[in-house]
Write a protein that holds these residues in place. Sequence first.
Motif, PDB file in Angstrom:
ATOM      1  N   PRO A  46       0.818  -1.227   0.000  1.00  9.85           N
ATOM      2  CA  PRO A  46       0.000   0.000   0.000  1.00  9.85           C
ATOM      3  C   PRO A  46       0.840   1.261   0.000  1.00  9.85           C
ATOM      4  N   THR A  47       1.990   1.228   0.668  1.00 11.02           N
ATOM      5  CA  THR A  47       2.782   2.462   0.784  1.00 11.02           C
ATOM      6  C   THR A  47       3.293   2.936  -0.563  1.00 11.02           C
ATOM      7  N   GLU A  48       3.331   2.027  -1.529  1.00  5.58           N
ATOM      8  CA  GLU A  48       3.845   2.442  -2.831  1.00  5.58           C
ATOM      9  C   GLU A  48       2.770   2.990  -3.761  1.00  5.58           C
ATOM     10  N   LEU A  49       1.550   3.045  -3.261  1.00  7.27           N
ATOM     11  CA  LEU A  49       0.468   3.541  -4.104  1.00  7.27           C
ATOM     12  C   LEU A  49       0.278   5.048  -3.923  1.00  7.27           C
ATOM     13  N   SER A  50      -0.156   5.679  -5.020  1.00  6.03           N
ATOM     14  CA  SER A  50      -0.510   7.096  -4.936  1.00  6.03           C
ATOM     15  C   SER A  50      -1.849   7.212  -4.204  1.00  6.03           C
TER      16      SER A  50
END
Lengths: 1001, 91
Positions: free
Chosen positions: B31-35
């Motif tokens: 999730p942390t890599e999503l905009s």
Amino acid sequence: MTKNLRVKSSQYIDETNRISFKFNGKTYHGFKGDTLASALLANDVHLVGRSFKYHRPRGIMTSGSEEPNAIVQINPGTNRTEPNVRATEVEIYEGLEASSQNCWPSVEFDIGGINNFLSPFFPAGFYYKTFMWPASFWEKYEFFIRHSAGLGKSPISSDPDIYDHQNVHCDVLVVGAGISGILAAKNAAKNNFKTLLVDEKNELGGSTIYENNELSKIDNKIPSEWLKKEIEELKVIKNLEIKSRTSVAAYHQYNYLLARENLTDHLETKDKINKIRQRLLKIRAKKVILATGALERPLIFNNNDRPGIMLSSAVKKYSEFYGVACGSKNVFFTNNDSAYESALSLYNKGINVEAIIDIREQSESKIVKKVNKVGIKIYWSHSIVDTAGYKRLNSVSIMKLSNDGTSVIGNKISISCDCLGVAGGWTPAVHLYTQSGSKLNFDEEKKAFIPNKNTSEQISVGSCSGDFKINEIIKNLNQKLKDTLNIKQTDLDNIKVEVDQENSKRNIWLLPSDKPVGKTKPFVDYQNDATAKDIKLALREGFRSIEHVKRYTTTGMGTDQGKLGNMHALGIIADTAGVKMGELGTTTFRPPYTPLTFGTIVGRNVKKFFDIFRRTPMNDWHVENKAEFENVGQWKRAWYYPINGEKMHQAVQRESKAARESAGILDASTLGKIDIQGSDASEFLNRVYTNAWSKLAVGKCRYGLMLNEDGMVYDDGVTTRLDENHYIMTTTTGGAANVLGKLEDYLQTEWPELDVYLTSVTDHYATASLCGPNSKKILKKIIPGLDLSDKNFPHMSFKEANIENIQCRIMRISFTGEHSYEINVQASYGKDLWEKCMEAGKEFNITPYGTETMHLLRAEKGFIIVGQDTDGTMTPIDLQMDWIVSKKKYDFIGKRSLYRSDTMREDRKQLVGLLTDDPNTVLEEGAQIVSELDQSPVEMLGHVTSSYFSPNLNKSIALAVIRSGKDMMGKKLFVPMENKNINVTVSNPVFYDEKNERLNA
Amino acid sequence: MFLINCPYCGERDQQEFKAGGEAHIERPKQPTELSDDQWAEYLFMRKNIKGVQFERWVHAHGCRKWFNMVRDTSNDEIKAIYKMGEKPPSQ
Ligand SMILES: [Zn+2]
């Protein structure tokens, strides 16, 4: 003196059993077997009510559940009174009382009747148009409307009767016990299908049971005789259950039907006591056979609503079944052959039939010839253009119809009569069919909507499927039964049927008068007083959709859902708008088919059974010690324990002080408890809580905050590591079931690879929370062998120990800020544990405290209550609980959302403390907070979430959520109340013992 | 009131079940890599189809198991039921 119109004994009426009853205060007599309607008609009473809008006198129209007019109040003024009951469905009993509705002061003289003479001012949409303006007058309008238009009175005392629910499962459910239903049920049961046959009436057999017309024969017998023999045979068939007085109210998807079985409504009051009055059957049927019959249509002509104007089929039923003549001078008005059967029935019983007015040019069927032969005058190609008689029909005026049927010609003839039987053809009763989601098709020839596309395992048989003649009914029923039950032979294979062939029908939805339509009153919906004129007006005003026209004119919106006139409304719309009826579609029939009592709907779920409640194992002690209780979710929790007549405030102040000064004890058994086991249990907790769990040592406890995936706080509680792969989680009292559900959801659907097992153990343990500076001494007395030193048993740790032989789990955790222990034992030892604590605590003045004191104590410490200080829009950051959010963990539920632009806004509402400038003023929870007083409109900064007077600080304290509250420390704000503005100052939410020194006191 | 064929318990009344929204929306693994937009797509956006819809149900007052259902929302016809992790039937 009333006339006696009982003409000839009927086998369904027990003339040896004379019954007296009252209608509108007057005593009448009837017989066992009579309905209120048949008994009134036998006494020549037609006028039974007033119409809704114009207060026109109205009489009994039908003999069944489709009755629009004869709506009465049963046993008025008693605790068993019931409004809106159809007189045609009430079986009379000794002592029955009934009264008319919607009339004042009486049905004979009704002030609202003036509306009838004002009717040019009451067109369709009148209420919408007139009472809208000016808006400020609405209260006056409402008073006027409510006062003059009422449909009965609801009972004012509690219902003395018992109601019940029952689940029923069957292979085949047959709805309706007319000829088709009886034959269908018989053949289903004979072929080993577990069959249930229900009928709304008391007697089985539908209309065939009184069909004595000799022109139709079944196996060379007249239909009624033949059917009686069939009914006799039903009694000995296995697999067949028959429920009469049982009306199917709703037909839902997946063959789930609700039916009301009426058990005592026909009994004398003394025999109703302590019996189940009505039972709601919740039926799941593998197959449903609808045999709901057909309803006769009226004809729509000028002034077609006077008392004495009835359905032709009803006139026949009153004569054949109840032995009652509806009038001394009868006339029929028809567009088909059925009226001739009614006329002949009256003739055979010696009742005078003056004439038949038929809009058709002629008919060659046998029955018409027979009626001709006995000398009854028939007016072919004639229509009724007007009727006369205010409270009872006294004559009809007829004229010849033009060839195209749109106008009348020639001279007007007046025929004197006191009863008019109207026969407008038949409408299949497809209400239940459409409720099930199945679709209808308009049959142009039959001028009726008939079943077309079934959505579940169901068939429609008999006249509800559009088969009106006995030969068609039996032939089609036979084939449908074979197909749906998958059988080769039936009883019906060898039945021989002879029928009279019906000739032409002529259908005119709105019959012409010599007056223009605007000057006539052809009623389409009798109950709601909607006329053909109103429908035409709605169309002129631009309404097109049938659903809109229906609402604008209120056609079909009464308690009868317009069972009689809906088809005419559609027909008139189609004719006026020049479209085909099939294209218009039909209005939706909604459950219930006939109204249900509230008692039937709720069944046994009343009073203490209204909702489930849960009690803790210590509950008896709380009751014995006079605790006041509050509902928390389904739990009954001890709220406070007043002594010596204390009010809540005094009790809570005393309890709170005692808990901090010496010792308090709280029943915490209601906290949710989830047992978590498995080799991935630590990893699982890491993912569901915001903080880190991997390094929690065995025997230690930790507070955790659980978020939703949107980053908002969902629940909180302390979780203890009992063993390497074994935890026990506590949740809030109200959130327990939802938390378990949510955790299961993630385990099963997102992380099925994790080796984790969850078990709810909330009910398995009882919990006593012992708190205060003397709690340690009390625990020592109970468990002398346990080392309670801070070194061996520090704050946030756990021990297993025995109190005598009782195993217990003890957590040294605190929700009050005091030195405290939560002692958990098997639920069955809960009260025992509690009593031991009380006994041991006596010398320390141990004080039981309830939820209110618990809330106060935690507020002094600034501890949140999820659901009180949060509302699904608060992140941990908003709560100033940044410390509990792990920065190191890669992921946990809700983590990503904490970095959304919206959740990172600085001006979100944030949790702060609030102190009133006057320490004695306690804020109201929910009160709004503002920074300016003379702004308009004033900007709301937030609201008070928790507020108490703290006895330990001797001042008022509150928690609040305020926009940008974190940056407002020390700022002066206002809480405007109804009659004053309270000055407040924003503070730290931790009011007491900020350094947590008391935990180890 | 539906009659739902729980893949573990058999046919039971709808009262025992809870609906859990659209099926086959997998929680992003990173999730942390999503905009914000990508995360919002996962978090908030649902199809809400009139017609054939794939959805999640749980036998809440029964075996507590989650499973998938193919339902026509226009007439509530349940077209298929299959366990979590199983492939959805082709339409
Ligand atoms: Zn199950």
